[in-house]
Design a protein around this motif. Structure first.
Motif, PDB file in Angstrom:
ATOM      1  N   UNK A 239       0.823  -1.208   0.000  1.00  2.47           N
ATOM      2  CA  UNK A 239       0.000   0.000   0.000  1.00  2.47           C
ATOM      3  C   UNK A 239       0.857   1.259   0.000  1.00  2.47           C
ATOM      4  N   UNK A 240       0.247   2.403  -0.337  1.00  5.24           N
ATOM      5  CA  UNK A 240       0.983   3.671  -0.249  1.00  5.24           C
ATOM      6  C   UNK A 240       1.528   3.939   1.151  1.00  5.24           C
ATOM      7  N   UNK A 241       0.748   3.593   2.189  1.00  7.58           N
ATOM      8  CA  UNK A 241       1.212   3.811   3.558  1.00  7.58           C
ATOM      9  C   UNK A 241       2.460   2.983   3.856  1.00  7.58           C
ATOM     10  N   UNK A 242       2.507   1.777   3.318  1.00  7.32           N
ATOM     11  CA  UNK A 242       3.659   0.913   3.562  1.00  7.32           C
ATOM     12  C   UNK A 242       4.909   1.436   2.854  1.00  7.32           C
ATOM     13  N   UNK A 243       4.739   2.017   1.664  1.00  8.59           N
ATOM     14  CA  UNK A 243       5.882   2.618   0.982  1.00  8.59           C
ATOM     15  C   UNK A 243       6.366   3.849   1.750  1.00  8.59           C
ATOM     16  N   UNK A 244       5.432   4.640   2.260  1.00  8.14           N
ATOM     17  CA  UNK A 244       5.830   5.821   3.039  1.00  8.14           C
ATOM     18  C   UNK A 244       6.573   5.404   4.309  1.00  8.14           C
ATOM     19  N   UNK A 245       6.107   4.349   4.944  1.00  9.52           N
ATOM     20  CA  UNK A 245       6.775   3.867   6.156  1.00  9.52           C
ATOM     21  C   UNK A 245       8.183   3.373   5.818  1.00  9.52           C
ATOM     22  N   UNK A 246       8.327   2.727   4.677  1.00  9.90           N
ATOM     23  CA  UNK A 246       9.645   2.267   4.232  1.00  9.90           C
ATOM     24  C   UNK A 246      10.594   3.457   4.072  1.00  9.90           C
ATOM     25  N   UNK A 247      10.131   4.504   3.404  1.00  7.34           N
ATOM     26  CA  UNK A 247      10.966   5.684   3.173  1.00  7.34           C
ATOM     27  C   UNK A 247      11.293   6.372   4.488  1.00  7.34           C
TER      28      UNK A 247
END
Length: 680
Positions: A239-247
Motif C-alpha cells: 500500500x501507499x502507507x507501507x511505501x511511506x513507512x519504508x521511506x
C-alpha cells in the motif's frame, strides 16, 4: 555578452556556442511561458496532482477531474454504481479549460477501497480507461484486469523524520527492486523490504537506496520500465502507507531514497495506460514515425506540448511531496536527447551533439525537471542514465548545463564486461583500467559502478559469473580450495575497489552483487513457466559462514567503511603514481591514501617501488586478507617507511617499497610525514 561557463571551461565547445546558448535560452523562454513570466514559480505550475484525479474536498465530498480534450463524454464507473454508465456519474466539460472535465460527488458516493475506471467516449469509439492522474491501481488476481482504486484510509501515514538530508560525500547507492528483494520464490513487499533489507543496507555502509519499478506497470517482467500509471506506487508490493513507512524508516537509518523514474517512454497499452487515453493518438505522445520506440516497444512523449510538461513535471513534484523521495535517477536519458534515441550513433566527436539530430523539446523538459526538483527540495539528488556523453548534462544550468547532479559512468561496467569476455588475465592493462575509471568531464560529477541490474539480466552475465561460472555451484565452501573460485574472488574484490575508489561523485551497486550473487535475473514469464526462481535474492548465501560469499560481502563492507572514514572522499584529487602494463601494476593516491594493484595472474613483486610523499604508511585494507578469503601473503602489521632519493627529495618524495603478490590490491594510509633534517 559573456560566454557560458560550460564553454569557458571547455574551449573545444566554442564552435558550438550558438547551439549551447540557444538551448539555454530555450529553457528560459519555456520557463517564462509556464510560469506566466515569473508570476508563478515552477513549483506552482507543477502542482497538477493537487487538481486532477480524485480529490477529497473540505466539506468531505469528492471532486474528480481529468484532461481529455478529444473526449465527447466521460463517466465514472465502478463498484459504487455496478460498473454501469449512469448520468449521475457523468463528468461535465469545463468551459474555457482546454479539455478539462469534472464531477463533484457527495461524501457517501465513494468509499475507501472502491474500484473504478473512466468510461471514455469519443467520435467513432469508446473504451474504459484508468485515470491518468490516479494514485492507486490494483490488479484482480483472477481476471488479471487492472482498475483504479479509491484510496482514502482513515489513518493517513504521518512521517516521523522531517528534516532528512542525503549524505553526498560521497553518495553510496544500493540499487534495489522491492519485488525481487525476498529470498522466497514470490513477489516481495514494501514491509518485507523495510524490515529485512533496509537494516542490511545500512549495516553494509551504503547511504542511499535507488528503488526500481515504483511507478505502476502492467507487466512485472518489464522491470518497471513500461509504466502505465505514473502517479501510482505499484500495488503488487503493498500500500501507499507501507511505501511511506519504508521511506521514513530509511531516513531514520540515514539512507536517502532515490526513485528510478521513467519519463523517457510509456507502455503502449490502451486499457491500462495512456496509449490512446481519450481516443486520440497525440494527447501525450508523438504521432507518425516518432510515436513508437521500436527498440523498446513503447510510446514516446511529446515534450513540446505544455500539457505533457505539466503532467511530467507534476509527476516529479508529486513523488517528492507525497512520498518524500530524495531524488530521481532518470531512466533512458539518451533515448530522450536524440531523434534516433541514440541507436546506431557513434558519438565520436563534439559535432555529434550539435548536428540538429537532438530533440530540443526533450532537452528543455529535462532541464526544467531538474530546476523544479531542486526548487522543491534543494537537497534532492538527480542522476542521468546517459550513454552518449552529452556535454553539460551534469553541469549547472547557470553555466549552460542541464542541471543534473550526477551522470551514470556507463562506460565502466561496459569496460569490465568487455575485459572479462575478451581478454586473458595477462592482457589486463592498468593504463586502460585507469583511463576508463577516470575518463570524465572535469566539471561533471558521475556515479561509478562495476555492474548494475543491466549486467544481471537473463541473457547477460554478472561479473562473478564471468569469473567463476558453474564452479560457483560446487566449490564455494570455505574449506574447498579451487583455483577458478580463488581467481574469481580475488578479481571481484579488485574490480570493485578500483571502481569505487576512483569515483568523483558516487558509487553504485545492485543488490546482491556485493557478495557475488550466483544467479541472474529472470522475472516470471511464459518462457520460464512463470517461475520466481531467478527473481529473488538469496541472502542466506552471504549469511552462511561456511560459504565464501560472505568474504565478498565483508570486503564490500570494509571498502565502504574506508571510504566513509575520509570526509568528502570523492572530492580528494586523484593522482596517478604509477602504471606499467608489462608488470600489470597500477598505483594512485587520494589524499594520504595509496592504492596499489597488481593485476598479474602469475608475477608477485618484492620491494616494488612507488614514488610517494615521504612518511610512514600502514595497510588499512588488503584484498588478500584472510578475512576476505585471501591467502594472507603479506604482514599488514608492518609499518612501511619511504626511502629517500636525492633526486626527489626537494619535492618531499621518497620510494615506498612494497611486496605486491599476484592478483592482489592494498590500500595504505600515510600515518606520519617523514621528518626532514633542518637546513644548516
Amino acid at each position: 555578452m559573456n560566454k557560458l561557463m560550460l564553454i569557458q571551461k571547455d574551449p573545444w565547445l566554442e564552435p558550438y556556442a550558438e547551439a549551447i546558448e540557444g538551448r539555454h535560452n530555450d529553457v528560459i523562454k519555456k520557463e517564462q511561458d509556464l510560469t506566466q513570466n515569473g508570476r508563478l514559480s515552477l513549483s506552482d505550475f507543477a502542482s497538477g496532482y493537487l487538481y486532477f484525479g480524485l480529490q477529497r474536498m473540505a466539506d468531505g465530498g469528492w471532486v474528480f477531474r481529468e484532461w481529455a480534450p478529444n473526449a465527447t463524454a466521460i463517466y465514472l464507473v465502478g463498484d459504487f454504481n455496478g460498473w454501469e454508465k449512469r448520468e449521475d456519474y457523468r463528468l461535465r466539460r469545463l468551459e474555457g479549460a482546454a479539455g478539462n472535465w469534472e464531477i463533484v460527488l457527495p461524501a457517501d458516493a465513494l468509499h475507501h477501497g472502491d474500484l473504478y475506471k473512466l468510461r471514455m467516449e469519443w467520435e467513432g469509439g469508446a473504451g474504459e480507461r484508468i485515470p491518468a492522474w490516479c494514485r492507486r491501481v490494483v490488479q484482480d488476481e483472477t481476471t488479471k484486469i487492472f482498475s483504479a482504486q479509491v484510496w482514502d484510509p482513515a489513518e493517513k501515514y504521518k512521517f516521523r523524520v522531517n528534516d532528512f538530508r542525503p549524505d553526498t560525500s560521497p553518495l553510496l547507492i544500493y540499487e534495489c527492486h522491492i519485488g525481487m528483494a525476498t529470498e522466497e520464490e514470490k513477489t516481495g513487499t514494501y514491509e518485507e523490504f523495510r524490515l529485512k533489507v533496509l537494516p542490511r543496507v545500512a549495516r553494509d555502509g551504503y547511504n542511499a537506496i535507488q528503488i526500481m519499478a515504483i511507478q505502476e506497470h502492467p507487466y512485472y517482467g518489464s522491470f518497471g520500465y513500461h509504466v502505465s500509471s505514473f502517479f501510482a506506487a505499484s500495488s503488487r508490493f503493498g500500500t501507499p502507507e507501507e511505501l511511506k513507512r519504508l521511506i521514513d524508516d530509511a531516513h531514520a537509518l540515514g539512507l536517502a531514497v532515490i526513485m528510478d523514474i521513467v519519463h523517457s517512454h510509456a507502455v503502449k497499452n490502451e486499457a491500462e495506460g495512456l496509449g490512446r487515453f481519450d481516443g486520440s493518438y497525440r494527447q501525450y505522445f508523438h504521432t507518425g514515425e516518432r510515436r513508437e520506440h521500436r527498440a523498446w516497444d513503447s510510446l514516446c512523449f511529446d515534450y513540446g506540448r505544455n500539457e505533457v510538461l505539466h503532467f511530467l513535471l507534476s509527476n516529479c513534484k508529486f513523488w517528492l511531496d507525497e512520498y518524500r523521495f530524495d531524488g530521481f535517477r532518470f531512466d533512458g536519458v539518451t533515448s530522450m536527447l536524440y531523434y534516433s534515441h541514440g541507436l546506431g550513433e557513434a558519438f565520436s566527436n563534439y559535432g555529434d551533439y550539435y548536428n540538429g539530430h537532438q530533440d530540443g523539446d526533450a532537452i528543455v523538459y529535462l532541464t526544467l525537471a531538474n530546476r523544479l526538483i531542486h526548487e522543491v527540495n534543494p537537497h534532492a539528488v538527480t542522476i542521468a542514465e546517459e550513454v552518449s556523453g552529452m556535454p553539460g548534462l551534469a553541469a549547472r544550468f547557470e553555466d549552460g548545463g542541464y542541471d543534473f547532479d550526477y551522470r551514470m559512468a556507463m562506460n565502466i561496467p561496459d569496460f569490465w564486461i568487455k575485459t572479462l569476455k575478451e581478454k586473458k588475465d595477462e592482457d589486463w592493462h592498468p593504463s586502460a583500467i585507469w583511463w576508463e575509471t577516470t575518463n570524465r568531464r572535469a566539471d561533471e560529477k558521475t556515479i561509478s559502478y562495476a555492474e548494475s541490474h543491466d549486467q544481471a539480466l537473463v541473457g547477460d552475465k554478472t561479473i562473478i559469473f564471468w569469473l567463476i561460472d558453474a564452479d560457483m555451484y560446487w566449490h564455494m565452501q570455505t574449506n574447498d580450495r579451487n583455483l577458478t573460485v580463488e581467481r574469481g574472488l580475488a578479481l571481484h574484490k579488485m574490480i570493485r575497489l578500483v571502481t569505487a575508489t576512483t569515483m568523483n561523485g558516487g558509487y553504485l551497486n545492485f543488490m546482491g552483487n556485493e557478495f557475488g550473487h550466483p544467479e541472474w535475473i529472470d522475472f516470471p514469464r511464459e518462457g520460464n513457466g512463470w517461475s520466481y526462481k531467478y527473481a529473488r535474492r538469496q541472502w542466506g548465501l552471504v549469511d552462511n559462514p561456511d560459504l565464501k560469499y560472505h568474504f565478498l560481502g565483508d570486503f564490500d563492507h570494509a571498502m565502504l567503511a574506508l571510504i566513509h572514514s575520509v570526509p568528502a572522499f570523492q572530492a580528494l584529487p586523484l593522482q596517478k603514481v604509477w602504471d606499467n602494463d608489462g608488470d600489470q601494476v597500477l598505483a594512485y593516491m587520494r589524499g594520504d591514501f595509496v592504492f596499489a594493484f597488481n593485476f598479474s595472474p602469475t608475477h608477485s613483486f618484492t620491494d616494488y617501488g612507488l614514488l610517494t610523499p615521504e612518511g610512514s604508511y600502514r595497510v588499512v585494507l588488503n584484498t588478500d586478507d584472510p578475512l576476505y578469503g585471501g591467502n594472507g601473503l603479506t604482514d599488514d602489521s608492518i609499518e612501511h617507511f619511504t626511502q629517500p632519493d636525492p633526486l626527489y627529495a626537494p619535492d618531499g618524495k621518497g620510494w615506498l617499497k612494497l611486496y605486491l603478490p599476484a592478483r592482489t590490491a592494498m590500500v595504505l594510509r600515510r600515518v606520519t610525514p617523514k621528518k626532514r633534517k633542518p637546513k644548516r
